[in-house]
Design a protein around this motif. Structure first.
Motif, mmCIF file in Angstrom:
data_model
loop_
_atom_site.group_PDB
_atom_site.id
_atom_site.type_symbol
_atom_site.label_atom_id
_atom_site.label_comp_id
_atom_site.label_asym_id
_atom_site.label_seq_id
_atom_site.Cartn_x
_atom_site.Cartn_y
_atom_site.Cartn_z
ATOM 1 N N LEU A 171 -61.828 8.513 62.706
ATOM 2 C CA LEU A 171 -61.386 9.880 63.711
ATOM 3 C C LEU A 171 -62.710 10.931 63.799
ATOM 4 O O LEU A 171 -63.142 11.239 62.508
ATOM 5 C CB LEU A 171 -60.178 10.522 63.095
ATOM 6 C CG LEU A 171 -59.857 11.796 63.943
ATOM 7 C CD1 LEU A 171 -59.404 11.483 65.109
ATOM 8 C CD2 LEU A 171 -58.663 12.520 63.127
ATOM 9 N N LEU A 172 -62.988 10.989 65.122
ATOM 10 C CA LEU A 172 -64.299 11.908 65.245
ATOM 11 C C LEU A 172 -63.825 13.221 65.643
ATOM 12 O O LEU A 172 -63.247 13.268 66.607
ATOM 13 C CB LEU A 172 -65.360 11.271 66.223
ATOM 14 C CG LEU A 172 -66.948 11.276 65.892
ATOM 15 C CD1 LEU A 172 -67.037 10.567 64.535
ATOM 16 C CD2 LEU A 172 -67.449 10.626 67.124
ATOM 17 N N VAL A 173 -64.204 14.159 64.948
ATOM 18 C CA VAL A 173 -63.663 15.705 65.482
ATOM 19 C C VAL A 173 -64.883 16.406 65.631
ATOM 20 O O VAL A 173 -65.866 16.780 65.043
ATOM 21 C CB VAL A 173 -63.049 16.271 64.282
ATOM 22 C CG1 VAL A 173 -62.701 17.828 64.608
ATOM 23 C CG2 VAL A 173 -61.637 15.598 63.791
ATOM 24 N N ILE A 174 -65.205 16.585 67.213
ATOM 25 C CA ILE A 174 -66.334 16.976 67.629
ATOM 26 C C ILE A 174 -66.443 18.370 67.991
ATOM 27 O O ILE A 174 -65.616 18.855 69.027
ATOM 28 C CB ILE A 174 -66.746 16.104 68.964
ATOM 29 C CG1 ILE A 174 -67.047 14.834 68.540
ATOM 30 C CG2 ILE A 174 -67.982 16.692 69.364
ATOM 31 C CD1 ILE A 174 -67.348 13.665 69.615
ATOM 32 N N ASP A 175 -67.248 19.325 67.307
ATOM 33 C CA ASP A 175 -67.494 20.765 67.965
ATOM 34 C C ASP A 175 -66.221 21.588 68.184
ATOM 35 O O ASP A 175 -66.398 22.328 69.005
ATOM 36 C CB ASP A 175 -68.329 20.574 69.153
ATOM 37 C CG ASP A 175 -69.710 19.995 68.926
ATOM 38 O OD1 ASP A 175 -69.946 19.749 67.726
ATOM 39 O OD2 ASP A 175 -70.240 19.529 70.057
ATOM 40 N N VAL A 176 -65.207 21.460 67.355
ATOM 41 C CA VAL A 176 -64.035 22.235 67.451
ATOM 42 C C VAL A 176 -64.432 23.667 66.668
ATOM 43 O O VAL A 176 -63.583 24.074 65.544
ATOM 44 C CB VAL A 176 -63.056 21.554 66.820
ATOM 45 C CG1 VAL A 176 -61.637 22.609 67.380
ATOM 46 C CG2 VAL A 176 -62.670 20.219 67.695
ATOM 47 N N ASN B 125 -55.010 18.499 64.671
ATOM 48 C CA ASN B 125 -54.828 18.586 63.391
ATOM 49 C C ASN B 125 -53.562 17.474 62.887
ATOM 50 O O ASN B 125 -53.884 16.755 61.819
ATOM 51 C CB ASN B 125 -53.901 20.044 63.166
ATOM 52 C CG ASN B 125 -54.659 20.664 62.143
ATOM 53 O OD1 ASN B 125 -55.038 20.239 61.084
ATOM 54 N ND2 ASN B 125 -54.313 22.270 62.050
ATOM 55 N N ALA B 126 -52.832 17.152 64.185
ATOM 56 C CA ALA B 126 -51.795 16.000 63.641
ATOM 57 C C ALA B 126 -52.490 14.685 63.564
ATOM 58 O O ALA B 126 -51.975 14.025 62.588
ATOM 59 C CB ALA B 126 -50.760 15.847 65.119
ATOM 60 N N LEU B 127 -53.488 14.517 64.242
ATOM 61 C CA LEU B 127 -54.489 13.158 63.997
ATOM 62 C C LEU B 127 -54.924 13.299 62.707
ATOM 63 O O LEU B 127 -55.176 12.221 62.095
ATOM 64 C CB LEU B 127 -55.495 12.987 65.160
ATOM 65 C CG LEU B 127 -54.654 12.885 66.485
ATOM 66 C CD1 LEU B 127 -55.819 12.984 67.665
ATOM 67 C CD2 LEU B 127 -54.252 11.182 66.609
ATOM 68 N N ILE B 128 -55.650 14.167 62.239
ATOM 69 C CA ILE B 128 -56.411 14.480 61.034
ATOM 70 C C ILE B 128 -55.301 14.299 59.970
ATOM 71 O O ILE B 128 -55.470 13.378 58.925
ATOM 72 C CB ILE B 128 -56.662 15.654 60.930
ATOM 73 C CG1 ILE B 128 -58.174 16.057 61.709
ATOM 74 C CG2 ILE B 128 -57.285 16.069 59.341
ATOM 75 C CD1 ILE B 128 -58.530 17.568 61.798
ATOM 76 N N GLY B 129 -54.043 14.555 59.913
ATOM 77 C CA GLY B 129 -52.974 14.448 59.071
ATOM 78 C C GLY B 129 -52.772 12.880 58.803
ATOM 79 O O GLY B 129 -52.663 12.235 57.755
#
Length: 188
Positions: free
Chosen positions: A12-17, A36-40
């Motif tokens: 999972l890539l979380v870009i520039d939040v 946040n749901a995807l991170i969990g």
């Protein structure tokens, strides 16, 4: 389908939040909640969560605007990639981080749709990755004053064209948060 050998995992890539990026972004709170749901879900399934953080004149390293939004909390063990170009791969350690984790498939979230998200999607695909965009987990600011379409149109258009993106041995795709699966054979 990735063309990268021995890379069966998905990340999972979380870009520039980041505060300065998300301030005034379209549908900010819902996008952050979906991320946040995807991170969990990724953490529960032992899927690598890779954070990307942009620095620029407007996002000075160490400033409040440079910091990730407070609603998202990175764990110390989760990789953090610093970048100065739109494409998260360009002049960064992202490729080596993904290789270390055996990742050949990416699930992409974050901001901004018409800049770093699009650049990273294309950068990943040309480097051999399968790349799934989470259609309700990316956003952009309103740039209509500069001639751009409204943010919801930019997001909808990106979701539309990425849905059928492909290249030899690689594929794109767009799904909503509820449809994301990190299983290698589905990857979104």
């Amino acid at each position: 389908m990735t063309t990268l050998p021995d890379r069966p995992r998905t990340a999972l890539l979380v870009i520039d939040v980041q505060n300065g990026v998300m301030d005034g972004s379209h549908n900010r709170d819902d996008v952050i909640a979906n991320i946040n749901a995807l991170i969990g879900k990724a953490r529960t399934e032992d899927v690598p969560v890779v954070w990307v953080q942009h620095s620029s004149d407007e996002l000075k390293r160490g400033s409040e605007s440079w910091d990730y939004v407070p609603e998202l909390v990175r764990r110390d063990a989760e990789p953090l990639v610093h970048k100065t170009y739109l494409d998260s791969f360009e002049d960064t350690e992202l490729e080596s981080v993904l290789a270390e984790h055996g990742v050949g498939r990416l699930v992409v979230t974050g901001a901004q749709t018409d800049a770093c998200i699009r650049s990273t999607l294309h950068g990943a695909l040309v480097r051999g990755y399968d790349v799934t965009l989470v259609g309700d987990a990316h956003t952009t600011e309103d740039l209509t004053a500069y001639g751009a379409p409204a943010p919801e149109q930019v997001i909808a258009h990106t979701n539309l064209y990425w849905r059928w993106q492909s290249a030899p041995g690689r594929r794109g795709g767009t799904v909503d948060t509820a449809e994301v699966t990190f299983a290698a054979e589905h990857a979104g």
